[in-house]
Scaffold this active site. Structure first.
Site, mmCIF file in Angstrom:
data_model
loop_
_atom_site.group_PDB
_atom_site.id
_atom_site.type_symbol
_atom_site.label_atom_id
_atom_site.label_comp_id
_atom_site.label_asym_id
_atom_site.label_seq_id
_atom_site.Cartn_x
_atom_site.Cartn_y
_atom_site.Cartn_z
ATOM 1 N N GLY A 9 33.612 71.004 40.675
ATOM 2 C CA GLY A 9 32.742 72.134 40.369
ATOM 3 C C GLY A 9 31.288 71.795 40.163
ATOM 4 O O GLY A 9 30.419 72.658 40.290
ATOM 5 N N PHE A 55 32.617 75.126 47.513
ATOM 6 C CA PHE A 55 33.555 74.409 46.649
ATOM 7 C C PHE A 55 33.269 72.913 46.718
ATOM 8 O O PHE A 55 32.628 72.416 47.653
ATOM 9 C CB PHE A 55 35.003 74.691 47.062
ATOM 10 C CG PHE A 55 35.356 74.230 48.450
ATOM 11 C CD1 PHE A 55 35.921 72.981 48.655
ATOM 12 C CD2 PHE A 55 35.123 75.039 49.550
ATOM 13 C CE1 PHE A 55 36.244 72.545 49.933
ATOM 14 C CE2 PHE A 55 35.440 74.613 50.839
ATOM 15 C CZ PHE A 55 36.003 73.360 51.029
ATOM 16 N N CYS A 56 33.748 72.200 45.699
ATOM 17 C CA CYS A 56 33.643 70.746 45.644
ATOM 18 C C CYS A 56 34.806 70.231 44.803
ATOM 19 O O CYS A 56 35.700 70.991 44.436
ATOM 20 C CB CYS A 56 32.294 70.303 45.079
ATOM 21 S SG CYS A 56 31.941 70.966 43.434
ATOM 22 N N THR A 57 34.825 68.969 44.475
ATOM 23 C CA THR A 57 35.981 68.367 43.809
ATOM 24 C C THR A 57 36.256 68.987 42.444
ATOM 25 O O THR A 57 37.363 69.449 42.160
ATOM 26 C CB THR A 57 35.790 66.852 43.668
ATOM 27 O OG1 THR A 57 35.497 66.289 44.940
ATOM 28 C CG2 THR A 57 37.052 66.208 43.096
ATOM 29 N N ILE A 93 38.230 72.008 43.446
ATOM 30 C CA ILE A 93 39.503 71.798 44.127
ATOM 31 C C ILE A 93 40.578 71.357 43.139
ATOM 32 O O ILE A 93 41.744 71.764 43.239
ATOM 33 C CB ILE A 93 39.340 70.737 45.231
ATOM 34 C CG1 ILE A 93 38.286 71.166 46.247
ATOM 35 C CG2 ILE A 93 40.667 70.465 45.934
ATOM 36 C CD1 ILE A 93 37.760 70.024 47.099
#
Length: 302
Positions: A178, A174-176, A203
């Site tokens: 995508g 996951f990241c901020t 997220i």
């Protein structure tokens, strides 16, 4: 109230110079602030404006058939979270530094936010936070591995040093918003990891759509604008940004004797470099506030 749009798409673009001029002109006319990055591999950025102006800018982008299904995530800000309007030409829209990685060719399996908790609760799943160390410091998902990278470019080296940890496991990332996961998942699949999944919308989409009582997220999410961080429901939280080292400053940090608003935080207080300049900038900001004016250095203020 301002509307904020975080957007990206990996798609082949061979006319980025001409696109830049068109987008700069359109954004200027609409009063858009923020930054768009253009590269041969696609478009990435975060922009903000009054809701009608933002809608008009997005429509202008999506009239290009290549960007008609642009990935966009919305949030709100009480004040304009950006100072300027910029459209930049880059080699990559998110810098990994591995030429063979192409998310338009191979990418991991998208997981909807509603299904994410079940995926990361599986004991056979290794969960990886692909963000940088200062972002992870504010918050992350329960049980996630922290690569402790200074930049996304460090991620391939970290993977190579830790690849044995993924043997026989499913990987979820996951990241901020995508975009980093698209590249990271493409990298891992190219390196032979058989099953790679990533959180669709990142997220931000999870915090927007998932109830706090059901959430597996701990803390806040760093965002790359003057809000500094958001929480569940994408509400702005009480972090600031240090003018000295450009790192996030927590409410606890602001109680530290070494903290000086606009000048230094506990992380950088031991360095005198540029201290006089930051002190003068803070003084000018205070004078501008007293006059009821804006100041360009208000980047860390709310």
């Amino acid at each position: 109230m301002f509307r904020v749009a975080a957007l990206y798409k990996f798609v082949a673009l061979d006319d980025t110079v001409a696109m830049r001029e068109r987008l700069l002109e359109r954004g200027e006319a609409l009063g858009i602030k923020g930054t768009l990055l253009l590269a041969r591999e696609g478009l990435n950025g975060t922009i903000a404006a009054q809701p009608d102006a933002l809608d008009a800018m997005l429509k202008a982008l999506q009239t290009d058939p290549r960007l008609s299904d642009l990935d966009v995530k919305f949030s709100d800000a009480e004040t304009q979270p950006f100072l300027r309007w910029k459209v930049r030409l880059k080699r990559e829209i998110v810098t990994l530094g591995v030429d063979s990685v192409d998310p338009t060719d191979v990418v991991g399996t998208y997981v909807e936010p509603d299904d994410w908790n079940a995926v990361i609760s599986d004991p056979d799943t290794v969960l990886i936070d692909t963000r940088n160390d200062y972002e992870v410091e504010l918050g992350t998902f329960r049980g996630a591995l922290d690569p402790k990278t200074d930049s996304f470019r460090d991620f391939p080296t970290w993977f190579e040093a830790n690849r044995e940890r993924f043997e026989g496991k499913r990987v979820a990332m996951f990241c901020t918003g995508g975009i980093r996961c698209e590249k990271a998942s493409s990298l891992l699949l190219g390196e032979g990891v058989p099953e790679v999944m990533h959180l669709k919308g990142g997220i931000l989409k999870y915090l927007e759509t998932q109830a706090r009582e059901d959430s597996l997220w701990n803390g806040d999410c760093f965002v790359f604008d003057n809000r500094v961080a958001v929480g569940h429901g994408l509400a702005q939280t009480d972090w600031d940004l240090c003018h000295g080292c450009r790192m996030p400053v927590s409410p606890k940090d602001k109680l530290d004797p070494q903290y000086e608003a606009g000048i230094a935080c506990p992380r950088c207080a031991g360095s005198d470099r540029n201290r006089a300049r930051y002190a003068e900038r803070q003084r000018q900001m205070q004078l501008a506030r007293e006059r009821g004016e804006d100041h360009l250095a208000r980047k860390a203020e709310r």
